[in-house]
Design a protein around this motif. Sequence first.
Motif, PDB file in Angstrom:
ATOM      1  N   VAL A   1       1.237   5.524   3.625  1.00 40.28           N
ATOM      2  CA  VAL A   1       2.578   4.830   3.136  1.00 40.28           C
ATOM      3  C   VAL A   1       2.103   4.092   1.865  1.00 40.28           C
ATOM      4  O   VAL A   1       1.044   3.553   1.710  1.00 40.28           O
ATOM      5  CB  VAL A   1       2.562   3.836   4.360  1.00 40.28           C
ATOM      6  N   VAL A   2       3.339   3.991   1.236  1.00 39.80           N
ATOM      7  CA  VAL A   2       3.268   3.207  -0.013  1.00 39.80           C
ATOM      8  C   VAL A   2       4.247   2.675  -0.240  1.00 39.80           C
ATOM      9  O   VAL A   2       5.511   2.774   0.000  1.00 39.80           O
ATOM     10  CB  VAL A   2       3.203   4.416  -1.352  1.00 39.80           C
ATOM     11  N   GLY A   3       4.208   1.000  -0.600  1.00 40.41           N
ATOM     12  CA  GLY A   3       5.165   0.122  -0.544  1.00 40.41           C
ATOM     13  C   GLY A   3       5.114  -0.229  -2.030  1.00 40.41           C
ATOM     14  O   GLY A   3       3.971  -0.641  -2.494  1.00 40.41           O
ATOM     15  N   LEU A   4       6.243  -0.365  -2.898  1.00 43.21           N
ATOM     16  CA  LEU A   4       6.436  -0.702  -4.084  1.00 43.21           C
ATOM     17  C   LEU A   4       7.284  -2.203  -4.201  1.00 43.21           C
ATOM     18  O   LEU A   4       8.397  -2.333  -3.397  1.00 43.21           O
ATOM     19  CB  LEU A   4       7.180   0.480  -4.975  1.00 43.21           C
ATOM     20  N   SER A   5       6.706  -3.046  -4.697  1.00 41.77           N
ATOM     21  CA  SER A   5       7.267  -4.410  -4.807  1.00 41.77           C
ATOM     22  C   SER A   5       7.241  -5.179  -3.810  1.00 41.77           C
ATOM     23  O   SER A   5       6.690  -6.419  -3.773  1.00 41.77           O
ATOM     24  CB  SER A   5       8.607  -4.270  -5.249  1.00 41.77           C
TER      25      SER A   5
ATOM     26  N   LEU B   1      -0.179  -0.338  -2.110  1.00 38.73           N
ATOM     27  CA  LEU B   1       0.745  -1.231  -2.601  1.00 38.73           C
ATOM     28  C   LEU B   1       0.900  -1.203  -4.172  1.00 38.73           C
ATOM     29  O   LEU B   1      -0.246  -1.438  -4.804  1.00 38.73           O
ATOM     30  CB  LEU B   1       0.582  -2.720  -2.034  1.00 38.73           C
ATOM     31  N   ILE B   2       1.876  -1.135  -4.774  1.00 42.30           N
ATOM     32  CA  ILE B   2       2.178  -1.252  -6.096  1.00 42.30           C
ATOM     33  C   ILE B   2       3.114  -2.352  -6.495  1.00 42.30           C
ATOM     34  O   ILE B   2       4.147  -2.391  -6.121  1.00 42.30           O
ATOM     35  CB  ILE B   2       2.681  -0.083  -6.813  1.00 42.30           C
TER      36      ILE B   2
ATOM     37  N   TRP C   1      -1.634  -3.876  -9.522  1.00 43.20           N
ATOM     38  CA  TRP C   1      -0.699  -4.575 -10.337  1.00 43.20           C
ATOM     39  C   TRP C   1      -0.431  -4.054 -11.600  1.00 43.20           C
ATOM     40  O   TRP C   1      -1.412  -3.599 -12.392  1.00 43.20           O
ATOM     41  CB  TRP C   1      -1.376  -5.913 -10.553  1.00 43.20           C
ATOM     42  N   LEU C   2       0.809  -3.921 -11.893  1.00 40.93           N
ATOM     43  CA  LEU C   2       1.315  -3.462 -13.286  1.00 40.93           C
ATOM     44  C   LEU C   2       1.768  -4.462 -14.010  1.00 40.93           C
ATOM     45  O   LEU C   2       2.608  -5.148 -13.773  1.00 40.93           O
ATOM     46  CB  LEU C   2       2.528  -2.470 -13.042  1.00 40.93           C
ATOM     47  N   PRO C   3       1.023  -4.614 -15.389  1.00 47.89           N
ATOM     48  CA  PRO C   3       1.089  -5.808 -15.988  1.00 47.89           C
ATOM     49  C   PRO C   3       2.461  -5.539 -16.838  1.00 47.89           C
ATOM     50  O   PRO C   3       2.943  -4.458 -17.055  1.00 47.89           O
ATOM     51  CB  PRO C   3       0.082  -5.844 -17.063  1.00 47.89           C
TER      52      PRO C   3
ATOM     53  N   THR D   1       9.923  -1.090 -10.299  1.00 49.02           N
ATOM     54  CA  THR D   1       8.885  -0.622 -10.526  1.00 49.02           C
ATOM     55  C   THR D   1       8.866   0.786 -10.938  1.00 49.02           C
ATOM     56  O   THR D   1       8.192   0.965 -12.003  1.00 49.02           O
ATOM     57  CB  THR D   1       7.748  -0.803  -9.454  1.00 49.02           C
ATOM     58  N   GLN D   2       9.297   1.662 -10.279  1.00 54.61           N
ATOM     59  CA  GLN D   2       9.175   3.153 -10.563  1.00 54.61           C
ATOM     60  C   GLN D   2      10.187   3.826 -11.457  1.00 54.61           C
ATOM     61  O   GLN D   2       9.833   4.776 -12.309  1.00 54.61           O
ATOM     62  CB  GLN D   2       9.463   3.925  -9.252  1.00 54.61           C
TER      63      GLN D   2
END
Length: 290
Positions: free
Chosen positions: A92-96, A228-229, A261-263, A269-270
Amino acid sequence: MHGFPESWYSWRHQLTALADAGYHAVAPDQRGYGGTGGPEAVDQYSILHLAGDALGLIPALDAGTAVVVGHDWGSPVAWHCALLRPDLVRGVVGLSVPPYQRSDRPTLTALRDHLGDAHYMVYFQQHGIPEAELGRDLPTTFRLLLAGRSALGPSGLPLLPEGGGFLDLFKERPQLPAWITEEDIAFFAAEFRAGGFTRPLHWYRNLDRNWELTAPWHRARIEPPALLIAGEKDMVVSTPAAREGIDGLRSFVPALDEVLWLPDCGHWTQQERPDEVNRALVRFLQRLAD
């Protein structure tokens, strides 16, 4: 699984990248959105309905298991898929939006007690008013939501100004950022021109119902491997309380692989950072296969 107020189109960069990497990627319009549509009744948009829709796609696609990926509202859908049916969800992947353990009090009660009636999720409980605001000028709505600057004020919380609406939380930029085009804005606007916002807003109108329905999973752990992203400038995870919660995720997501974490990245996000998200997804999928 996309978020609010979006559609399958928010995954346009991931579908091709995952296919090129050899994977079968599917991005549906979720219940109440776009080509899927859905019932009118509010209670048909509970988290059990939403997760059930996603889980139902797995056998419908002749797949024994799947990795479920969600962004924004799609993240709670993905996390609940992993919670409810770990036999079907191999990752499972969660973004935000990170997973949150079920609280001791109903969601809206806690929001009102802590922040009053100005929180945008409380505003969304009204019928008709938020629909009218969001649907008044669709290109402007999506230009503000997707490409606008934050107007949260000194509190850093999504609290509406007195007498204001949801769109007051955003300020329009003089030009679109490089990651989104006028054609993208037009696509999202067209998706909502026919279906409107009522059914997508019903997701928010089930917050307390979701709390009641998930009582059997109180303090349950999410067992499948997880990723998590999040964007470092995303208002969803920008508060100290949110960061503290993410730091403690492994207490109930024991197989959490990574928090990426994406600076200089905001909420979308995607779409904002497709290359980094694509690499992270492929890397996660490859590790699952090892």
